[in-house]
Write a protein that holds these residues in place. Structure first.
Motif, PDB file in Angstrom:
ATOM      1  N   THR A  97       0.836  -1.218   0.000  1.00  0.00           N
ATOM      2  CA  THR A  97       0.000   0.000   0.000  1.00  0.00           C
ATOM      3  C   THR A  97       0.861   1.254   0.000  1.00  0.00           C
ATOM      4  OG1 THR A  97      -1.646  -1.224   1.246  1.00  0.00           O
ATOM      5  CG2 THR A  97      -1.877   1.166   1.184  1.00  0.00           C
ATOM      6  N   ASP A  98       1.980   1.228   0.743  1.00  0.00           N
ATOM      7  CA  ASP A  98       2.886   2.389   0.764  1.00  0.00           C
ATOM      8  C   ASP A  98       3.468   2.652  -0.612  1.00  0.00           C
ATOM      9  OD1 ASP A  98       2.318   2.643   3.399  1.00  0.00           O
ATOM     10  OD2 ASP A  98       4.162   1.676   4.107  1.00  0.00           O
ATOM     11  N   ILE A  99       3.888   1.606  -1.315  1.00  0.00           N
ATOM     12  CA  ILE A  99       4.473   1.783  -2.658  1.00  0.00           C
ATOM     13  C   ILE A  99       3.417   2.338  -3.616  1.00  0.00           C
ATOM     14  CG2 ILE A  99       5.434   0.551  -4.627  1.00  0.00           C
ATOM     15  CD1 ILE A  99       6.906  -1.234  -2.668  1.00  0.00           C
ATOM     16  N   ASP A 100       2.176   1.803  -3.495  1.00  0.00           N
ATOM     17  CA  ASP A 100       1.117   2.346  -4.357  1.00  0.00           C
ATOM     18  C   ASP A 100       0.846   3.821  -4.044  1.00  0.00           C
ATOM     19  OD1 ASP A 100       0.849  -0.014  -5.659  1.00  0.00           O
ATOM     20  OD2 ASP A 100      -0.767  -0.775  -4.370  1.00  0.00           O
ATOM     21  N   ALA A 101       0.907   4.155  -2.761  1.00  0.00           N
ATOM     22  CA  ALA A 101       0.696   5.570  -2.398  1.00  0.00           C
ATOM     23  C   ALA A 101       1.808   6.457  -2.964  1.00  0.00           C
ATOM     24  CB  ALA A 101       0.621   5.709  -0.877  1.00  0.00           C
ATOM     25  N   ILE A 102       3.045   5.927  -2.934  1.00  0.00           N
ATOM     26  CA  ILE A 102       4.171   6.701  -3.500  1.00  0.00           C
ATOM     27  C   ILE A 102       3.980   6.868  -4.998  1.00  0.00           C
ATOM     28  CG2 ILE A 102       6.668   6.660  -3.916  1.00  0.00           C
ATOM     29  CD1 ILE A 102       6.942   5.265  -1.193  1.00  0.00           C
ATOM     30  N   ARG A 103       3.472   5.841  -5.662  1.00  0.00           N
ATOM     31  CA  ARG A 103       3.226   5.959  -7.106  1.00  0.00           C
ATOM     32  C   ARG A 103       2.149   6.998  -7.404  1.00  0.00           C
ATOM     33  NH1 ARG A 103       3.153  -0.470  -8.733  1.00  0.00           N
ATOM     34  NH2 ARG A 103       5.444  -0.721  -8.810  1.00  0.00           N
ATOM     35  N   GLN A 104       1.189   7.098  -6.487  1.00  0.00           N
ATOM     36  CA  GLN A 104       0.131   8.072  -6.719  1.00  0.00           C
ATOM     37  C   GLN A 104       0.588   9.520  -6.500  1.00  0.00           C
ATOM     38  OE1 GLN A 104      -2.795   7.430  -7.953  1.00  0.00           O
ATOM     39  NE2 GLN A 104      -2.372   5.222  -8.062  1.00  0.00           N
ATOM     40  N   GLU A 105       1.771   9.722  -5.909  1.00  0.00           N
ATOM     41  CA  GLU A 105       2.255  11.090  -5.686  1.00  0.00           C
ATOM     42  C   GLU A 105       2.652  11.798  -6.967  1.00  0.00           C
ATOM     43  OE1 GLU A 105       5.390  11.076  -2.885  1.00  0.00           O
ATOM     44  OE2 GLU A 105       4.184  10.269  -1.241  1.00  0.00           O
ATOM     45  N   GLY A 106       2.869  11.074  -8.058  1.00  0.00           N
ATOM     46  CA  GLY A 106       3.234  11.706  -9.327  1.00  0.00           C
ATOM     47  C   GLY A 106       4.656  12.249  -9.342  1.00  0.00           C
ATOM     48  N   LEU A 107       5.574  11.473  -8.770  1.00  0.00           N
ATOM     49  CA  LEU A 107       6.972  11.927  -8.756  1.00  0.00           C
ATOM     50  C   LEU A 107       7.551  11.884 -10.162  1.00  0.00           C
ATOM     51  CD1 LEU A 107       8.184  10.047  -5.543  1.00  0.00           C
ATOM     52  CD2 LEU A 107       7.417  12.415  -5.753  1.00  0.00           C
ATOM     53  N   THR A 108       8.434  12.818 -10.431  1.00  0.00           N
ATOM     54  CA  THR A 108       9.069  12.877 -11.752  1.00  0.00           C
ATOM     55  C   THR A 108      10.216  11.879 -11.831  1.00  0.00           C
ATOM     56  OG1 THR A 108      10.589  14.612 -11.028  1.00  0.00           O
ATOM     57  CG2 THR A 108       8.479  15.318 -11.942  1.00  0.00           C
ATOM     58  N   GLY A 109      10.669  11.636 -13.075  1.00  0.00           N
ATOM     59  CA  GLY A 109      11.784  10.707 -13.268  1.00  0.00           C
ATOM     60  C   GLY A 109      13.055  11.192 -12.614  1.00  0.00           C
ATOM     61  N   ARG A 110      13.259  12.505 -12.603  1.00  0.00           N
ATOM     62  CA  ARG A 110      14.468  13.047 -11.965  1.00  0.00           C
ATOM     63  C   ARG A 110      14.435  12.806 -10.463  1.00  0.00           C
ATOM     64  NH1 ARG A 110      15.672  17.878  -9.573  1.00  0.00           N
ATOM     65  NH2 ARG A 110      17.860  18.594  -9.725  1.00  0.00           N
ATOM     66  N   GLN A 111      13.268  12.961  -9.829  1.00  0.00           N
ATOM     67  CA  GLN A 111      13.167  12.726  -8.388  1.00  0.00           C
ATOM     68  C   GLN A 111      13.386  11.249  -8.053  1.00  0.00           C
ATOM     69  OE1 GLN A 111       9.295  14.357  -7.744  1.00  0.00           O
ATOM     70  NE2 GLN A 111      10.100  16.355  -7.069  1.00  0.00           N
ATOM     71  N   LEU A 112      12.855  10.364  -8.890  1.00  0.00           N
ATOM     72  CA  LEU A 112      13.044   8.928  -8.638  1.00  0.00           C
ATOM     73  C   LEU A 112      14.507   8.537  -8.790  1.00  0.00           C
ATOM     74  CD1 LEU A 112       9.882   7.507 -10.450  1.00  0.00           C
ATOM     75  CD2 LEU A 112      10.243   7.794  -7.997  1.00  0.00           C
ATOM     76  N   ARG A 113      15.177   9.106  -9.827  1.00  0.00           N
ATOM     77  CA  ARG A 113      16.611   8.784  -9.985  1.00  0.00           C
ATOM     78  C   ARG A 113      17.405   9.333  -8.807  1.00  0.00           C
ATOM     79  NH1 ARG A 113      15.268  10.348 -15.216  1.00  0.00           N
ATOM     80  NH2 ARG A 113      16.214  12.400 -14.893  1.00  0.00           N
TER      81      ARG A 113
END
Length: 573
Positions: A97-113
């Motif tokens: 559920t936490d990972i799904d919530a993080i995915r729903q935040e709409g983080l950009t590719g630069r932030q994920l890298r």
């Protein structure tokens, strides 16, 4: 919002009563439940592959022990060794559920890298970018903090980390792919491939935007700059009527000895600067245009049909419209350093252009001749008026002298007074002689009374005469009508007459000199460069005008673009 379906995970163990706990048991243990859809299995694999960092070594050591244990199997006591499943715990479900919530935040590719790099720096075993974000947040580290960007480069450390397994030990992760089936290529991309794919997509999007903006820019430039420039160039090369220019130069000079100031400034450009400027202003005036129209037909020449529409003059044009054409085709400039007036006259025919230039030079010469005409006429008239006044004053002085002489009935009062004085002196001398003679007679003891009486009688008579003469002198020197007063008035009248004679003589000389100056030409115009008809057209300058038009349109487009950009920036901000 659509919630992704979550598949239940089963931990498969061998039953302790199974006789074939060897290879057959391993095959049975490797047989899972039917796999759910791709997304749910991927999320489940990501969640199940991420245990807590502090339990990673324990899980790695417990996996081989479980494989070797004879008690592997179902804990429900099933003697047949059948497989049974266990539902995932609440903690595993919370991780998903936490990972799904993080995915729903709409983080950009630069932030994920950035999160992946920070997780690698802190030795966190993250299998995906979202899992790296979750692990960093559990550790209390902000993965997007700007200060962490300076610590992303970690030196190579050959020492083995504490949480990594020893060499030769395999980390046993939960098996999520069915071993009994054929393994097909996964449709899921690795984080590096996904990052590279996103970078490629961004690069293609940036390149597409740049190409689109470049195409729009070229279209705007073609419409607002190139097209008007082509139209302008076509007009200059194909439509514009060639104009022939005739150039000439002339100077305005002053005659020598025209005056003290002019003699000081003679030979310099300041001697005739005002005259040259006045001539320039006259040639550029509407009066010169009207005179040229009356003598040469200026409007008629520029109203011909074969002249292009921009330079053509309407046959019924007003003087103001013709004057605009005149100012555009007749250019006159004055050089103050050299004192030269330069003139350029343009016309559709070279001979007409040269004739226009000659006529304008003749107009300038007439204007130069008339510049001092008023001044010279004023000087002559003033000199003549002064002469007439001097003559009248002299006549009045002479008339007054004559009146004084007539009123006193004596032409020469001074001569009369001198005569009286001489008579008095003579009689006084005779009286003195008689007194001496009387004294001589009285000195005798017996003087002759007859002689004494005769001498005394002579003395008395002479005294009476002297007294009368003195009375006449007194009358002549006292009173308003005395000879002395009359003499003084006559002397003043004579002096006034002499002064008027001098003034009359000076006025006569002034009149003569003024007439001589008026008859002499003080200023005159000399032509330095005579007008000659041109054989080739001077205007329009096709290439120069086309380049100038291009620069003008480019500048206008640039100003409009900057203005629009500034307004757009102000509105958006």
């Amino acid at each position: 919002m659509t919630i992704k379906p979550k598949a239940k995970k089963f931990r498969i163990r061998r039953s302790p009563a199974a006789p074939d706990a060897g290879p057959g048991g391993e095959a049975a243990a490797a047989r899972p439940v039917p796999a759910p859809d791709m997304h749910s299995s991927a999320s489940a694999a990501s969640a199940s592959a991420q245990p807590q960092p502090q339990h990673s070594n324990a899980a790695a050591q417990a996996a081989p022990a479980a494989d070797k244990s004879p008690q592997f199997g179902s804990q429900t006591g099933d003697p047949s060794g059948a497989l049974s499943g266990q539902v995932s715990s609440a903690r595993e479900t919370r991780l998903e559920t936490d990972i799904d919530a993080i995915r729903q935040e709409g983080l950009t590719g630069r932030q994920l890298r950035m999160a992946r790099r920070v997780a690698q720096k802190h030795d966190l075993p993250a299998t995906s970018d979202f899992d790296a974000v979750r692990l960093l947040r559990e550790k209390g580290i902000d993965p997007f903090k700007r200060a962490n960007m300076l610590e992303l480069v970690v030196p190579q450390n050959k020492a083995q980390p504490d949480n990594t397994p020893a060499v030769g030990q395999n980390v046993q992760l939960p098996q999520t792919v069915p071993a009994a089936k054929i393994n097909l290529p996964s449709t899921e991309l690795s984080p590096a491939e996904r990052r590279q794919h996103e970078i490629s997509e961004m690069q293609r999007a940036i390149a597409g935007r740049r190409r689109r903006k470049l195409v729009l820019l070229m279209a705007r430039l073609a419409f607002f700059v190139l097209l008007p420039t082509l139209i302008t160039g076509y007009f200059f090369y194909a439509v514009a009527t060639p104009m022939y220019a005739t150039k000439s130069e002339f100077l305005v000079l002053k005659a020598d000895g025209a005056g003290a100031v002019s003699s000081l400034l003679s030979g310099t450009q300041f001697a005739t600067s005002q005259d040259s400027i006045a001539v320039q202003g006259y040639l550029q005036s509407k009066g010169a245009m009207l005179r040229l129209e009356s003598e040469m037909g200026f409007k008629t020449h520029f109203s011909q049909d074969w002249i292009d529409p921009i330079q053509r003059l309407d046959p019924n044009a007003t003087n103001e419209q013709a004057y605009k054409i005149y100012k555009r085709n007749v250019k006159i400039g004055y050089d103050p350093t050299e004192g030269v007036v330069r003139m350029e006259v343009s016309a559709a025919d070279p001979e007409i252009s040269a004739e226009f230039s000659r006529r304008l030079i003749s107009y300038a010469q007439d204007e130069v001749n008339h510049l001092s005409e008023q001044k010279r006429s004023d000087q002559v008239s003033e000199a003549e008026a002064a002469l007439e006044l001097a003559e009248n004053k002299r006549r009045e002085a002479q008339r007054h002298l004559v009146e004084l002489q007539q009123d006193g009935m004596v032409l020469d009062p001074e001569g009369v007074i001198l005569s009286l004085r001489s008579q008095i002196n003579t009689f006084e001398m005779q009286v003195q002689q008689k007194e001496l003679e009387l004294a001589a007679l009285l000195d005798n003891t017996r003087p002759n009374r007859a002689k004494v009486a005769g001498v005394e009688a002579d003395i008395n008579r002479l005294s009476e005469v002297i007294k009368r003469l003195n009375d006449r002198m007194t009358d002549a020197s006292e009173g308003e009508n005395s000879l002395a007063n009359h003499r003084v008035q006559i002397q003043m009248a004579q002096a006034d007459l002499a002064t008027r004679d001098l003034m009359l003589q000076s006025a006569l000389q002034q009149v003569e000199s003024t007439r001589m100056e008026a008859n002499r030409q003080v200023r005159y115009l000399t032509t330095a460069v005579a007008p000659v008809a041109s054989e080739e057209a001077s205007y329009p300058r096709k290439f120069e005008n086309t380049i100038l038009a291009f620069l003008i349109f480019s500048g206008i487009y640039l100003l409009c673009s900057l203005t629009a950009s500034i307004l757009r920036e102000q509105v958006s901000s």
